[in-house]
Design a protein around this motif. Structure first.
Motif, mmCIF file in Angstrom:
data_model
loop_
_atom_site.group_PDB
_atom_site.id
_atom_site.type_symbol
_atom_site.label_atom_id
_atom_site.label_comp_id
_atom_site.label_asym_id
_atom_site.label_seq_id
_atom_site.Cartn_x
_atom_site.Cartn_y
_atom_site.Cartn_z
ATOM 1 N N PRO A 46 -6.046 81.972 54.381
ATOM 2 C CA PRO A 46 -5.193 82.187 53.160
ATOM 3 C C PRO A 46 -3.968 80.935 53.093
ATOM 4 O O PRO A 46 -3.426 80.837 52.128
ATOM 5 N N GLN A 47 -3.897 80.442 54.282
ATOM 6 C CA GLN A 47 -2.750 79.272 54.229
ATOM 7 C C GLN A 47 -3.181 78.115 53.305
ATOM 8 O O GLN A 47 -2.447 77.496 52.478
ATOM 9 N N ALA A 48 -4.648 77.827 53.320
ATOM 10 C CA ALA A 48 -4.865 76.764 52.588
ATOM 11 C C ALA A 48 -4.851 77.093 51.118
ATOM 12 O O ALA A 48 -4.819 76.271 50.145
ATOM 13 N N LEU A 49 -5.270 78.379 50.739
ATOM 14 C CA LEU A 49 -5.070 78.743 49.396
ATOM 15 C C LEU A 49 -3.789 78.862 48.822
ATOM 16 O O LEU A 49 -3.508 78.466 47.801
ATOM 17 N N GLU A 50 -2.736 79.143 49.766
ATOM 18 C CA GLU A 50 -1.526 79.243 49.485
ATOM 19 C C GLU A 50 -0.965 77.771 49.002
ATOM 20 O O GLU A 50 -0.281 77.521 47.902
ATOM 21 N N LEU A 51 -1.353 76.955 49.845
ATOM 22 C CA LEU A 51 -1.079 75.435 49.715
ATOM 23 C C LEU A 51 -1.667 74.957 48.164
ATOM 24 O O LEU A 51 -0.775 74.249 47.510
ATOM 25 N N LEU A 52 -2.942 75.284 47.828
ATOM 26 C CA LEU A 52 -3.460 74.616 46.674
ATOM 27 C C LEU A 52 -3.002 75.270 45.563
ATOM 28 O O LEU A 52 -2.546 74.576 44.584
ATOM 29 N N GLY A 53 -2.524 76.656 45.514
ATOM 30 C CA GLY A 53 -1.771 77.335 44.317
ATOM 31 C C GLY A 53 -0.414 76.522 44.476
ATOM 32 O O GLY A 53 0.177 76.309 43.212
ATOM 33 N N ALA A 54 0.475 76.312 45.452
ATOM 34 C CA ALA A 54 1.604 75.665 45.325
ATOM 35 C C ALA A 54 1.426 74.187 44.840
ATOM 36 O O ALA A 54 2.225 73.711 44.022
ATOM 37 N N LEU A 55 0.278 73.443 44.962
ATOM 38 C CA LEU A 55 0.205 72.041 44.530
ATOM 39 C C LEU A 55 0.049 72.375 43.041
ATOM 40 O O LEU A 55 0.445 71.237 42.255
#
Length: 251
Positions: A198-207
């Motif tokens: 979930p953290q990787a997906l949250e990161l990509l959404g933030a970028l």
């Protein structure tokens, strides 16, 4: 003698190449003319102030001189004037990594068709827009992934990191499929789907949205995982890999 024209535009310097003893070919991603290759004469001489303004990833305002044949794609126009708007990524390691991937991707369709939007994407991916927090000082791989995600988005290939890319089921959704366009729900998952953190997906959404506060706080392991997803998604839509990625990964 053919017709001649002066035109002016601002853009990001993507790369430079030596030409003869004192000249360079400058490749820029401009606001109004897309990707422009032009000759800058005498810029490699030690006394040239003009050349210092045309370093990779400087944001510059440039005047070009072109003959009629150059306006229709034959030959290269000349850079006759240049004014610096801003200089980004003074850190050499960051510049090297960004130049390698941007220079390669910039020649592909992720940048080629969008002109002004692509130029704005290059600036905003570095935290240059007012909407982005923590302007400019971000990890190199975060900047690269933000740029690639936004370049894909402005060309109509924005991945989904929340709602299901196939049926629209509200997120969070667990599975990620490059062929499906991002995260997918249980019912829509296909062969080859992966289950990122979930953290990787949250990161990509933030970028993708410019949430640098969230992106900068992400742990290194999730940054690496996110970069792998971006590379896979990019390769799928370009229908080929970028040769420069293996060098970026070593930076």
């Amino acid at each position: 003698m053919g017709s001649m024209s002066l035109f002016r535009d601002d853009g990001i310097v993507l790369r430079t190449q030596k030409l003869g003893e004192a000249d360079r070919i400058i490749t820029l991603l401009t606001r109004g003319h897309g990707r422009v290759r032009a000759v800058a004469r005498g810029v490699r001489r030690t006394k040239s102030k003009f050349g210092a303004r045309l370093e990779p990833f400087s944001h510059v305002d440039v005047q070009f001189f072109a003959r009629g044949s150059e306006l229709i794609g034959r030959g290269l126009p000349l850079c006759t004037q240049s004014e610096t708007i801003s200089v980004r990524w003074r850190d050499r390691r960051r510049l090297r990594a960004v130049h390698r991937r941007h220079g390669d991707a910039g020649d592909r369709r992720a940048l080629h068709r969008s002109r002004g939007r692509a130029r704005r994407t290059a600036v905003s991916a570095a935290g240059g827009r007012a909407a982005d927090a923590g302007r400019g000082e971000h990890a190199p791989h975060l900047i690269l992934d933000a740029f690639l995600l936004r370049s894909l988005a402005v060309n109509g290939y924005a991945p989904s990191f929340g709602d299901c890319a196939k049926c629209g089921m509200p997120g969070p959704n667990r599975f990620f499929s490059v062929a499906s366009g991002g995260v997918v729900c249980v019912d829509c998952r296909v062969a080859g789907s992966v289950v990122p953190s979930p953290q990787a997906l949250e990161l990509l959404g933030a970028l993708l949205t410019g949430d640098w506060e969230t992106a900068d706080a992400c742990e290194a392991r999730h940054v690496r995982e996110g970069s792998g997803l971006v590379s896979a998604y990019l390769h799928w839509h370009l229908e080929r890999g970028l040769r420069s990625l293996r060098y970026v990964e070593k930076s």
